[in-house]
Motif scaffolding. Sequence first.
Motif, short mmCIF file in Angstrom:
data_model
loop_
_atom_site.label_atom_id
_atom_site.label_comp_id
_atom_site.label_asym_id
_atom_site.label_seq_id
_atom_site.Cartn_x
_atom_site.Cartn_y
_atom_site.Cartn_z
N SER A 81 0.84 -1.21 0.00
CA SER A 81 0.00 0.00 0.00
C SER A 81 0.87 1.25 0.00
O SER A 81 1.69 1.42 0.89
N VAL A 82 0.62 2.13 -0.98
CA VAL A 82 1.41 3.35 -1.10
C VAL A 82 0.46 4.54 -1.21
O VAL A 82 -0.43 4.56 -2.05
N CYS A 83 0.67 5.53 -0.32
CA CYS A 83 -0.04 6.80 -0.42
C CYS A 83 1.02 7.89 -0.30
O CYS A 83 1.43 8.26 0.80
N ALA A 84 1.48 8.38 -1.46
CA ALA A 84 2.59 9.33 -1.48
C ALA A 84 2.25 10.62 -0.75
O ALA A 84 3.10 11.18 -0.05
N ARG A 135 -8.37 -2.03 2.72
CA ARG A 135 -8.93 -1.63 1.41
C ARG A 135 -8.29 -2.45 0.30
O ARG A 135 -8.99 -2.97 -0.59
N CYS A 136 -6.98 -2.56 0.32
CA CYS A 136 -6.27 -3.33 -0.70
C CYS A 136 -6.69 -4.79 -0.67
O CYS A 136 -6.87 -5.42 -1.72
N LEU A 137 -6.86 -5.35 0.51
CA LEU A 137 -7.28 -6.74 0.65
C LEU A 137 -8.65 -6.95 0.01
O LEU A 137 -8.86 -7.92 -0.72
N ARG A 138 -9.58 -6.04 0.28
CA ARG A 138 -10.92 -6.13 -0.32
C ARG A 138 -10.84 -6.01 -1.83
O ARG A 138 -11.53 -6.71 -2.56
N GLU A 139 -10.01 -5.08 -2.32
CA GLU A 139 -9.88 -4.88 -3.76
C GLU A 139 -9.25 -6.08 -4.45
O GLU A 139 -9.48 -6.31 -5.64
N GLN A 140 -8.47 -6.88 -3.72
CA GLN A 140 -7.91 -8.11 -4.28
C GLN A 140 -8.99 -9.17 -4.52
O GLN A 140 -8.78 -10.11 -5.26
N GLY A 141 -10.11 -9.05 -3.84
CA GLY A 141 -11.15 -10.07 -3.94
C GLY A 141 -11.02 -11.17 -2.91
O GLY A 141 -11.61 -12.24 -3.06
N TYR A 142 -10.28 -10.92 -1.86
CA TYR A 142 -10.07 -11.90 -0.80
C TYR A 142 -11.39 -12.31 -0.15
O TYR A 142 -12.28 -11.49 0.05
N GLU A 147 -10.30 -21.20 1.73
CA GLU A 147 -8.85 -21.38 1.96
C GLU A 147 -8.04 -21.20 0.69
O GLU A 147 -6.84 -21.36 0.71
N ASP A 148 -8.70 -20.87 -0.42
CA ASP A 148 -7.93 -20.70 -1.65
C ASP A 148 -7.25 -19.33 -1.67
O ASP A 148 -7.60 -18.43 -0.91
N LEU A 149 -6.29 -19.21 -2.53
CA LEU A 149 -5.54 -17.97 -2.68
C LEU A 149 -5.75 -17.37 -4.07
O LEU A 149 -4.89 -16.65 -4.58
N ASP A 150 -6.91 -17.63 -4.65
CA ASP A 150 -7.20 -17.13 -6.01
C ASP A 150 -7.12 -15.61 -6.10
O ASP A 150 -6.84 -15.08 -7.17
N HIS A 151 -7.36 -14.91 -5.00
CA HIS A 151 -7.31 -13.44 -5.02
C HIS A 151 -5.92 -12.91 -5.35
O HIS A 151 -5.78 -11.75 -5.72
N LEU A 152 -4.89 -13.76 -5.24
CA LEU A 152 -3.53 -13.31 -5.52
C LEU A 152 -3.14 -13.51 -6.99
O LEU A 152 -2.10 -13.00 -7.41
N LYS A 153 -3.96 -14.24 -7.75
CA LYS A 153 -3.64 -14.46 -9.17
C LYS A 153 -3.63 -13.11 -9.89
O LYS A 153 -4.60 -12.37 -9.85
N GLY A 154 -2.53 -12.81 -10.52
CA GLY A 154 -2.40 -11.57 -11.27
C GLY A 154 -2.08 -10.35 -10.43
O GLY A 154 -1.92 -9.25 -10.97
N TYR A 155 -1.96 -10.50 -9.10
CA TYR A 155 -1.64 -9.35 -8.26
C TYR A 155 -0.21 -8.92 -8.54
O TYR A 155 0.71 -9.71 -8.45
N THR A 156 -0.03 -7.64 -8.89
CA THR A 156 1.29 -7.14 -9.27
C THR A 156 2.06 -6.55 -8.09
O THR A 156 3.20 -6.12 -8.26
N GLY A 157 1.44 -6.50 -6.91
CA GLY A 157 2.15 -6.00 -5.74
C GLY A 157 2.14 -4.51 -5.59
O GLY A 157 3.03 -3.95 -4.95
N SER A 158 1.15 -3.83 -6.17
CA SER A 158 1.12 -2.38 -6.04
C SER A 158 -0.29 -1.86 -5.94
O SER A 158 -1.13 -2.15 -6.80
N HIS A 159 -0.56 -1.11 -4.89
CA HIS A 159 -1.80 -0.36 -4.73
C HIS A 159 -1.42 1.09 -4.49
O HIS A 159 -0.92 1.43 -3.43
N GLN A 160 -1.61 1.93 -5.49
CA GLN A 160 -1.38 3.36 -5.36
C GLN A 160 -2.66 4.00 -4.86
O GLN A 160 -3.70 3.89 -5.51
N LEU A 161 -2.62 4.62 -3.71
CA LEU A 161 -3.83 5.09 -3.04
C LEU A 161 -4.01 6.59 -3.07
O LEU A 161 -4.84 7.11 -2.34
N ASP A 162 -3.27 7.31 -3.85
CA ASP A 162 -3.43 8.77 -3.94
C ASP A 162 -4.67 9.13 -4.70
O ASP A 162 -5.14 8.51 -5.55
#
Length: 162
Positions: A81-84, A135-142, A147-162
Amino acid sequence: MSDAAQPPRPGIGVGVVVTSPSHPNCVLLGKRKGPVGAGTYQLPGGHLEFGESLAECAARETLEEAALRLRNVRFASAVNSVCATARYHYVTVLMKGEAEPGAEPRNREPDKNEGWEWVKWNEFPPVDQLFWALRCLREQGYDPFTEDLDHLKGYTGSHQLD
């Protein structure tokens, strides 16, 4: 470039998705106080201490903040999570655990949190009312009830929150 001009290094946090057999389909939420994120909803959590495992941190933070002991603590997700504008950058590892049957939270950090409540996952506040990691967790679709981790498929590791 002087040290003052250098952006701070990201923090490492652990957030905890707490469920309870006494509160089906709910997770534990609190409302933040303080200079960062005041008034937004949060999960229990905090900083990872030196030498501590992620599960140990999740259990410790939940006990310190909500007076709940956890069972079956395990990995749920990770968010960046990044909020510059707020100079906020955290990598948060989300863990999941169940409160002991019949146990209810107590607010042990009233200077940091307005209180704890069980909230149905499908009746959550809007994402703009959630603190950044949640917020980021919800946006991932968690979904905390699988017990599956499907919400991480395609996650690029960046949430820009500005």
